[in-house]
Scaffold this active site. Structure first.
Site, PDB file in Angstrom:
ATOM      1  N   ASN A   9       0.867  -1.178   0.000  1.00 30.73           N
ATOM      2  CA  ASN A   9       0.000   0.000   0.000  1.00 30.73           C
ATOM      3  C   ASN A   9       0.906   1.231   0.000  1.00 30.73           C
ATOM      4  O   ASN A   9       1.506   1.546   1.014  1.00 30.73           O
ATOM      5  CB  ASN A   9      -0.898  -0.051   1.252  1.00 30.73           C
ATOM      6  CG  ASN A   9      -1.719   1.207   1.431  1.00 30.73           C
ATOM      7  OD1 ASN A   9      -1.810   2.039   0.532  1.00 30.73           O
ATOM      8  ND2 ASN A   9      -2.316   1.347   2.611  1.00 30.73           N
ATOM      9  N   LYS A  11       0.105   4.274  -0.196  1.00 29.81           N
ATOM     10  CA  LYS A  11      -0.517   5.450   0.435  1.00 29.81           C
ATOM     11  C   LYS A  11      -0.299   6.694  -0.439  1.00 29.81           C
ATOM     12  O   LYS A  11      -0.243   6.576  -1.663  1.00 29.81           O
ATOM     13  CB  LYS A  11       0.013   5.617   1.858  1.00 29.81           C
ATOM     14  CG  LYS A  11      -0.139   4.321   2.668  1.00 29.81           C
ATOM     15  CD  LYS A  11       0.082   4.479   4.135  1.00 29.81           C
ATOM     16  CE  LYS A  11      -0.096   3.133   4.818  1.00 29.81           C
ATOM     17  NZ  LYS A  11       0.027   3.178   6.257  1.00 29.81           N
ATOM     18  N   HIS A  94      -9.273   0.966   5.114  1.00 26.30           N
ATOM     19  CA  HIS A  94      -7.988   1.159   5.794  1.00 26.30           C
ATOM     20  C   HIS A  94      -8.200   2.093   6.989  1.00 26.30           C
ATOM     21  O   HIS A  94      -9.020   3.012   6.922  1.00 26.30           O
ATOM     22  CB  HIS A  94      -6.963   1.753   4.825  1.00 26.30           C
ATOM     23  CG  HIS A  94      -5.590   1.760   5.391  1.00 26.30           C
ATOM     24  ND1 HIS A  94      -5.173   2.721   6.286  1.00 26.30           N
ATOM     25  CD2 HIS A  94      -4.555   0.887   5.260  1.00 26.30           C
ATOM     26  CE1 HIS A  94      -3.925   2.446   6.657  1.00 26.30           C
ATOM     27  NE2 HIS A  94      -3.536   1.338   6.047  1.00 26.30           N
ATOM     28  N   GLU A  96      -6.661   4.527   8.043  1.00 30.26           N
ATOM     29  CA  GLU A  96      -6.507   5.960   7.739  1.00 30.26           C
ATOM     30  C   GLU A  96      -7.775   6.516   7.099  1.00 30.26           C
ATOM     31  O   GLU A  96      -8.133   7.672   7.325  1.00 30.26           O
ATOM     32  CB  GLU A  96      -5.267   6.169   6.845  1.00 30.26           C
ATOM     33  CG  GLU A  96      -3.978   6.000   7.654  1.00 30.26           C
ATOM     34  CD  GLU A  96      -2.827   5.373   6.887  1.00 30.26           C
ATOM     35  OE1 GLU A  96      -2.807   5.403   5.652  1.00 30.26           O
ATOM     36  OE2 GLU A  96      -1.915   4.830   7.561  1.00 30.26           O
ATOM     37  N   GLU A 166      -5.299  -5.278  10.619  1.00 29.04           N
ATOM     38  CA  GLU A 166      -4.273  -4.272  10.855  1.00 29.04           C
ATOM     39  C   GLU A 166      -4.544  -3.575  12.185  1.00 29.04           C
ATOM     40  O   GLU A 166      -5.350  -2.635  12.242  1.00 29.04           O
ATOM     41  CB  GLU A 166      -4.282  -3.222   9.738  1.00 29.04           C
ATOM     42  CG  GLU A 166      -4.006  -3.796   8.369  1.00 29.04           C
ATOM     43  CD  GLU A 166      -3.443  -2.743   7.417  1.00 29.04           C
ATOM     44  OE1 GLU A 166      -2.342  -2.965   6.915  1.00 29.04           O
ATOM     45  OE2 GLU A 166      -4.088  -1.705   7.226  1.00 29.04           O
ATOM     46  N   GLY A 172       2.471   2.023  10.891  1.00 31.52           N
ATOM     47  CA  GLY A 172       3.403   3.141  10.752  1.00 31.52           C
ATOM     48  C   GLY A 172       4.103   3.534  12.047  1.00 31.52           C
ATOM     49  O   GLY A 172       4.760   4.563  12.122  1.00 31.52           O
ATOM     50  N   SER A 212       3.528  -2.271  10.442  1.00 32.70           N
ATOM     51  CA  SER A 212       4.979  -2.327  10.668  1.00 32.70           C
ATOM     52  C   SER A 212       5.591  -3.683  10.327  1.00 32.70           C
ATOM     53  O   SER A 212       6.514  -4.143  11.002  1.00 32.70           O
ATOM     54  CB  SER A 212       5.316  -1.923  12.105  1.00 32.70           C
ATOM     55  OG  SER A 212       4.914  -0.586  12.347  1.00 32.70           O
TER      56      SER A 212
HETATM   57  P1  PGA Z   1       2.952   0.129   7.723  1.00 36.37           P
HETATM   58  O1  PGA Z   1       1.478   0.328   7.120  1.00 36.37           O
HETATM   59  O2  PGA Z   1       3.494  -1.132   7.128  1.00 36.37           O
HETATM   60  O3  PGA Z   1       3.701   1.342   7.305  1.00 36.37           O
HETATM   61  O4  PGA Z   1       2.784   0.028   9.215  1.00 36.37           O
HETATM   62  C1  PGA Z   1       0.646  -0.771   6.916  1.00 36.37           C
HETATM   63  C2  PGA Z   1      -0.664  -0.294   6.334  1.00 36.37           C
HETATM   64  O5  PGA Z   1      -1.099   0.807   6.686  1.00 36.37           O
HETATM   65  O6  PGA Z   1      -1.284  -0.985   5.512  1.00 36.37           O
END
Ligand code: PGA
Length: 249
Positions: A9, A11, A94, A96, A166, A172, A212
């Site tokens: 992803n 983003k 997601h 976010e 997740e 993140g 992460s």
């Molecule tokens: P990250 O994000 O690997 O940077 O923690 C995962 C995601 O948001 O799908």
């Protein structure tokens, strides 16, 4: 047979030129080194057609799609438009999107149906925030998310859905769920699916871990019987890291 998947992803990262370069690098690697894992990349909407053109060994996903099918919805991108770029998947729900754009499970249910109607496969994200885990509420939170967004589907429709667990506190942040925490929740999600749909639906469901995930912890996470791959954010922006994660299988 349950499919193994690793999806990147991107983003809101990458210019068009950088995105094409990264995609070509990953694609080239898996053209030369075929893998049983389905590799997916999810660039921004506007880069889907150009990035997609350079792909032959990996798949393409959008990061979101509209909750309406067409019409006067300025700035939105429909499932049909995504389909017309050649993409096969759409990430939905997601954290976010949930946190910054107020998307809830009812809205996501609508998006999932629109995406499925176009023959696209939703990657449905679920997961609890830290306070919910600390309060011991994480199972309930995830159960609600899965039930509200997916339980109206038929078993045939569900067959085209991928679930990504997740934990929001791991996205993140550099803090990863332990392999045991991931396995525990993945087994629980499979159990929820089993209770509502048939055994086959539960057994065939691909459940990805996200948060992460990096080359140094992917192997331990993917070793679990109910972890069928990953949804990768930060580490998907570097070809070497992303490829190393996929090779952890
Ligand atoms: P990250 O994000 O690997 O940077 O923690 C995962 C995601 O948001 O799908």
């Amino acid at each position: 047979m349950r499919k193994l998947i690793v999806a990147g992803n991107w983003k809101m990262n990458m210019t068009l030129q950088d995105g094409i370069k990264l995609a070509a690098e990953v694609n080239e690697f898996f053209k030369k080194n075929p893998t049983e894992v389905e590799v997916i990349i999810a660039p921004s909407y506007i880069h889907l057609p150009d990035v997609g053109r350079s792909l032959s060994s990996i798949s393409l996903s959008a990061q979101n799609s509209a909750s309406e099918s067409a019409g006067a919805f300025t700035g939105e991108v429909s499932a049909e438009m995504i389909k017309s770029t050649g993409a096969q998947y759409v990430i939905l729900g997601h954290s976010e999107r949930r946190t910054y754009y107020g998307e809830d499970d009812n809205l996501l249910r609508r998006k999932i149906i629109l995406v499925l109607e176009q023959g696209l496969k939703p990657i449905f994200c679920c997961g609890e925030i830290l306070a919910e885990r600390e309060a011991g509420n994480h199972f309930n939170v995830v159960k609600n998310q899965v039930e509200t967004s997916l339980f109206d589907l038929s078993a045939d429709e569900l067959d085209n859905v991928v679930i990504a667990y997740e934990p929001v506190w791991a996205i993140g942040t550099g803090v990863t769920a332990s392999p045991d925490q991931a396995q525990e929740m993945h087994a629980y999600i499979r159990e929820i699916i089993r209770a509502k749909f048939e055994e086959t639906a539960a057994e065939n469901m691909t459940i990805l871990y996200g948060g992460s995930c990096k080359p140094s912890n992917a192997r331990e996470l993917f070793k679990n019987p109910d972890v069928d791959g990953g949804l990768i954010g930060g580490a998907a922006l570097k070809a070497d890291d992303f490829i190393a994660i996929i090779q952890s299988f």
